[in-house]
Design an enzyme around this catalytic site. Sequence first.
Site, PDB file in Angstrom:
ATOM      1  N   ALA A   9      -5.876  -1.842   6.824  1.00  0.00           N
ATOM      2  CA  ALA A   9      -5.930  -0.908   5.690  1.00  0.00           C
ATOM      3  C   ALA A   9      -4.547  -0.324   5.443  1.00  0.00           C
ATOM      4  CB  ALA A   9      -6.941   0.195   5.985  1.00  0.00           C
ATOM      5  N   SER A 127      -1.392 -11.057   4.522  1.00  0.00           N
ATOM      6  CA  SER A 127      -0.066 -10.625   4.986  1.00  0.00           C
ATOM      7  C   SER A 127       0.849 -11.851   5.046  1.00  0.00           C
ATOM      8  CB  SER A 127      -0.146  -9.930   6.338  1.00  0.00           C
ATOM      9  OG  SER A 127      -1.107 -10.508   7.175  1.00  0.00           O
ATOM     10  N   LEU A 217       7.701 -16.381   1.224  1.00  0.00           N
ATOM     11  CA  LEU A 217       8.994 -16.162   1.884  1.00  0.00           C
ATOM     12  C   LEU A 217      10.131 -16.462   0.910  1.00  0.00           C
ATOM     13  CD1 LEU A 217       8.444 -17.776   5.425  1.00  0.00           C
ATOM     14  CD2 LEU A 217       8.351 -15.366   4.807  1.00  0.00           C
ATOM     15  N   ALA A 219      10.106 -16.317  -2.420  1.00  0.00           N
ATOM     16  CA  ALA A 219      10.220 -15.307  -3.486  1.00  0.00           C
ATOM     17  C   ALA A 219      10.984 -14.092  -2.963  1.00  0.00           C
ATOM     18  CB  ALA A 219       8.835 -14.901  -3.987  1.00  0.00           C
ATOM     19  N   PHE A 222      14.697 -14.945  -2.527  1.00  0.00           N
ATOM     20  CA  PHE A 222      15.428 -15.009  -3.805  1.00  0.00           C
ATOM     21  C   PHE A 222      15.688 -13.603  -4.357  1.00  0.00           C
ATOM     22  CE2 PHE A 222      15.729 -19.308  -5.914  1.00  0.00           C
ATOM     23  CZ  PHE A 222      15.516 -20.045  -4.751  1.00  0.00           C
ATOM     24  N   CYS A 272       9.554  -5.831   3.753  1.00  0.00           N
ATOM     25  CA  CYS A 272       9.475  -7.282   3.553  1.00  0.00           C
ATOM     26  C   CYS A 272      10.790  -8.036   3.599  1.00  0.00           C
ATOM     27  CB  CYS A 272       8.821  -7.564   2.205  1.00  0.00           C
ATOM     28  SG  CYS A 272       7.110  -7.089   2.166  1.00  0.00           S
TER      29      CYS A 272
HETATM   30  C1  UDX Z   1       9.214  -6.512  -2.419  1.00  0.00           C
HETATM   31  C2  UDX Z   1       8.928  -7.548  -3.513  1.00  0.00           C
HETATM   32  O1  UDX Z   1       9.475  -7.061  -4.758  1.00  0.00           O
HETATM   33  C3  UDX Z   1       7.431  -7.805  -3.651  1.00  0.00           C
HETATM   34  O2  UDX Z   1       7.192  -8.834  -4.593  1.00  0.00           O
HETATM   35  C4  UDX Z   1       6.887  -8.206  -2.295  1.00  0.00           C
HETATM   36  O3  UDX Z   1       5.484  -8.369  -2.369  1.00  0.00           O
HETATM   37  C5  UDX Z   1       7.226  -7.174  -1.234  1.00  0.00           C
HETATM   38  O4  UDX Z   1       8.638  -6.953  -1.195  1.00  0.00           O
HETATM   39  P1  UDX Z   1       9.074  -3.852  -2.246  1.00  0.00           P
HETATM   40  O5  UDX Z   1       9.806  -4.047  -0.955  1.00  0.00           O
HETATM   41  O6  UDX Z   1       7.866  -3.003  -2.269  1.00  0.00           O
HETATM   42  O7  UDX Z   1       8.627  -5.280  -2.838  1.00  0.00           O
HETATM   43  O8  UDX Z   1      10.080  -3.228  -3.325  1.00  0.00           O
HETATM   44  P2  UDX Z   1      11.225  -3.807  -4.280  1.00  0.00           P
HETATM   45  O9  UDX Z   1      11.066  -3.161  -5.600  1.00  0.00           O
HETATM   46  O10 UDX Z   1      11.308  -5.273  -4.252  1.00  0.00           O
HETATM   47  O11 UDX Z   1      12.555  -3.195  -3.638  1.00  0.00           O
HETATM   48  C6  UDX Z   1      13.040  -3.594  -2.369  1.00  0.00           C
HETATM   49  C7  UDX Z   1      14.367  -2.931  -2.091  1.00  0.00           C
HETATM   50  O12 UDX Z   1      15.393  -3.440  -2.932  1.00  0.00           O
HETATM   51  C8  UDX Z   1      14.372  -1.416  -2.303  1.00  0.00           C
HETATM   52  O13 UDX Z   1      15.098  -0.790  -1.274  1.00  0.00           O
HETATM   53  C9  UDX Z   1      15.065  -1.251  -3.639  1.00  0.00           C
HETATM   54  O14 UDX Z   1      15.682  -0.004  -3.791  1.00  0.00           O
HETATM   55  C10 UDX Z   1      16.085  -2.374  -3.573  1.00  0.00           C
HETATM   56  N1  UDX Z   1      16.535  -2.830  -4.893  1.00  0.00           N
HETATM   57  C11 UDX Z   1      15.645  -3.375  -5.774  1.00  0.00           C
HETATM   58  C12 UDX Z   1      17.882  -2.736  -5.234  1.00  0.00           C
HETATM   59  O15 UDX Z   1      18.705  -2.260  -4.445  1.00  0.00           O
HETATM   60  N2  UDX Z   1      18.281  -3.189  -6.461  1.00  0.00           N
HETATM   61  C13 UDX Z   1      17.422  -3.737  -7.363  1.00  0.00           C
HETATM   62  O16 UDX Z   1      17.869  -4.136  -8.449  1.00  0.00           O
HETATM   63  C14 UDX Z   1      16.058  -3.826  -7.005  1.00  0.00           C
HETATM   64  P1  ADP Z   2       1.309  -3.956   5.222  1.00  0.00           P
HETATM   65  O1  ADP Z   2       2.502  -3.253   4.658  1.00  0.00           O
HETATM   66  O2  ADP Z   2       1.531  -5.451   5.341  1.00  0.00           O
HETATM   67  O3  ADP Z   2       0.027  -3.639   4.549  1.00  0.00           O
HETATM   68  P2  ADP Z   2       0.717  -2.104   7.382  1.00  0.00           P
HETATM   69  O4  ADP Z   2       1.465  -1.970   8.669  1.00  0.00           O
HETATM   70  O5  ADP Z   2       0.795  -1.012   6.378  1.00  0.00           O
HETATM   71  O6  ADP Z   2       1.183  -3.497   6.753  1.00  0.00           O
HETATM   72  O7  ADP Z   2      -0.839  -2.351   7.688  1.00  0.00           O
HETATM   73  C1  ADP Z   2      -1.336  -3.198   8.656  1.00  0.00           C
HETATM   74  C2  ADP Z   2      -2.604  -2.554   9.228  1.00  0.00           C
HETATM   75  O8  ADP Z   2      -3.289  -3.522  10.027  1.00  0.00           O
HETATM   76  C3  ADP Z   2      -2.363  -1.358  10.147  1.00  0.00           C
HETATM   77  O9  ADP Z   2      -3.034  -0.225   9.632  1.00  0.00           O
HETATM   78  C4  ADP Z   2      -2.943  -1.780  11.519  1.00  0.00           C
HETATM   79  O10 ADP Z   2      -3.584  -0.716  12.203  1.00  0.00           O
HETATM   80  C5  ADP Z   2      -3.949  -2.833  11.092  1.00  0.00           C
HETATM   81  N1  ADP Z   2      -4.306  -3.804  12.145  1.00  0.00           N
HETATM   82  C6  ADP Z   2      -3.474  -4.513  12.944  1.00  0.00           C
HETATM   83  N2  ADP Z   2      -4.179  -5.345  13.761  1.00  0.00           N
HETATM   84  C7  ADP Z   2      -5.487  -5.163  13.464  1.00  0.00           C
HETATM   85  C8  ADP Z   2      -6.719  -5.731  13.949  1.00  0.00           C
HETATM   86  N3  ADP Z   2      -6.718  -6.683  14.905  1.00  0.00           N
HETATM   87  N4  ADP Z   2      -7.886  -5.275  13.432  1.00  0.00           N
HETATM   88  C9  ADP Z   2      -7.890  -4.331  12.460  1.00  0.00           C
HETATM   89  N5  ADP Z   2      -6.776  -3.766  11.951  1.00  0.00           N
HETATM   90  C10 ADP Z   2      -5.583  -4.168  12.435  1.00  0.00           C
END
Ligand code: UDX
Ligand code: ADP
Length: 481
Positions: A9, A127, A217, A219, A222, A272
């Site tokens: 969650a 994930s 990975l 996307a 890039f 990520c």
């Molecule tokens: C990213 C991907 O965009 C998303 O598709 C994937 O599922 C998860 O990873 P997120 O990490 O939530 O999403 O945010 P994102 O908006 O991509 O920003 C990532 C980082 O890059 C942030 O620290 C942001 O400030 C920075 N960033 C983004 C820049 O420095 N410049 C930009 O132009 C855009």
């Molecule tokens: P994301 O950003 O990918 O959503 P998070 O770290 O926010 O990752 O969430 C992952 C969640 O998965 C955590 O809340 C963690 O407690 C839960 N989790 C990890 N292993 C298990 C498991 N075996 N069963 C249920 N929940 C789990």
Amino acid sequence: MVKICCIGAGYVGGPTMAVIALKCPEIEVAVVDISLQRIAQWNSESLPIFEPGLDEVVKACRGRNLFFSSDVEKHVAEADIVFVSVNTPTKTRGLGAGKAADLTYWESAARMIADVSRSDKIVVEKSTVPVKTAEAIEKILTHNNKGINFQILSNPEFLAEGTAIDDLFKPDRVLIGGRETPDGQRAVASLKAVYAHWVPEDRILTTNLWSAELSKLAANAFLAQRISSVNAMSALCEATGADVSEVAFAIGKDSRIGPRFLNSSVGFGGSCFQKDILNLVYICECNGLAEVASYWKQVVHINDYQKNRFVKRVVSSMFNTVSGKKIAVLGFAFKKDTGDTRETPAIDVCNGLLGDKALLSIYDPQVSEEQIRRDLAMNKFDWDHPQHLQPLSPTASSNSVRVVWDAYEATKDAHGICILTEWDEFRKLDFRKIYAAMQKPAFVFDGRNIVNVDELRDIGFIVYSIGKPLDPWVKDLPASS
Ligand code: UDX
Ligand code: ADP
């Protein structure tokens, strides 16, 4: 009636399932987690994550067809489709330490699914996982000897934090990878039918399993590469007098490049980008592709360089020392509109300044003091390994770090300001008032290019903004080593 269960969650599982529940009222969606505290928060008035629009979606369907529960086994046993959205941290020890994904959580979730299942299930990788993970999961699931049929699908999530609900409502694409067997294709069609409730058919792409796993990975690699590219240009802009915003605008007008995701910054953060690139690098190395690995490694290297460069610029501009000086840090989250601090560049910048004995006064509208102190005390990669997290010592860095709840309080009596997150409220600050209450000369170091440099210089500030022509003050300083 179809039943869906999502294991995990977190930032991905919570919002994604809430939107599925909203758009598919006839589907019962249960989100389960081993963390009792997380589940209690999802069931409370104050959700565990801050995400614009999320509260409304959860309120509309919680208790109707959306349930948050810690009874993991019951909901998994009852489900037709099980999404797995658990953490996949970077390994901190052993083979591949510092790069490879640690699949401990994934494996334990898969073993649990195999143990408790009494009926056929579709198991969906939500994930991000290394390519070929589905093969390993398949082996764990199908060696249960119970005659149960498991179909594994890869359905990576592309939402970005801060815009998660919009991204889920109107995704650029939904990607579903499955086995090319009749059973595999039937499973793909079942999941496609869920998304087809609100996503136009031409935006739902189906591929083989490995393409779907690798596309996620790729996307992220890039996207991160674009930021490292524009950040590399920002260093050259500062050296030559070019303006990185003008350069980014000019190149973005080329429709082959496009204007988005070209904002130069103090560095990218988030759970990520770095993790997925390191993972990609490791997979390349394991496949004997050393040149490809080192190409992608450079994207992370430039990001580290950009954070270091920022710290050096602060220290060198302030007479080569920040020892005993109060530095206000505005913003700690890795981007605006989220309280998430995972891999935020603010951690490295703050630790760099603390290493030079600065006194920090930190303000972020969404990040708690406890989180900030925990982040500054944490080892690299530990944020994603809950079992490594120690209870926070009450004295951790308490002498040099203050966390305050107002930008004006943070900047009062400060020698310098570092803007590390682009929160909208920082664009509207009364910088005259701030200047009047600061030590002189007063410095602003804008790591997000959000201030009006000329206006601030007119007020009297010495201003450094990433990739912009340098302030005469900064330009005339001897180059820092
Ligand atoms: C990213 C991907 O965009 C998303 O598709 C994937 O599922 C998860 O990873 P997120 O990490 O939530 O999403 O945010 P994102 O908006 O991509 O920003 C990532 C980082 O890059 C942030 O620290 C942001 O400030 C920075 N960033 C983004 C820049 O420095 N410049 C930009 O132009 C855009
Ligand atoms: P994301 O950003 O990918 O959503 P998070 O770290 O926010 O990752 O969430 C992952 C969640 O998965 C955590 O809340 C963690 O407690 C839960 N989790 C990890 N292993 C298990 C498991 N075996 N069963 C249920 N929940 C789990």
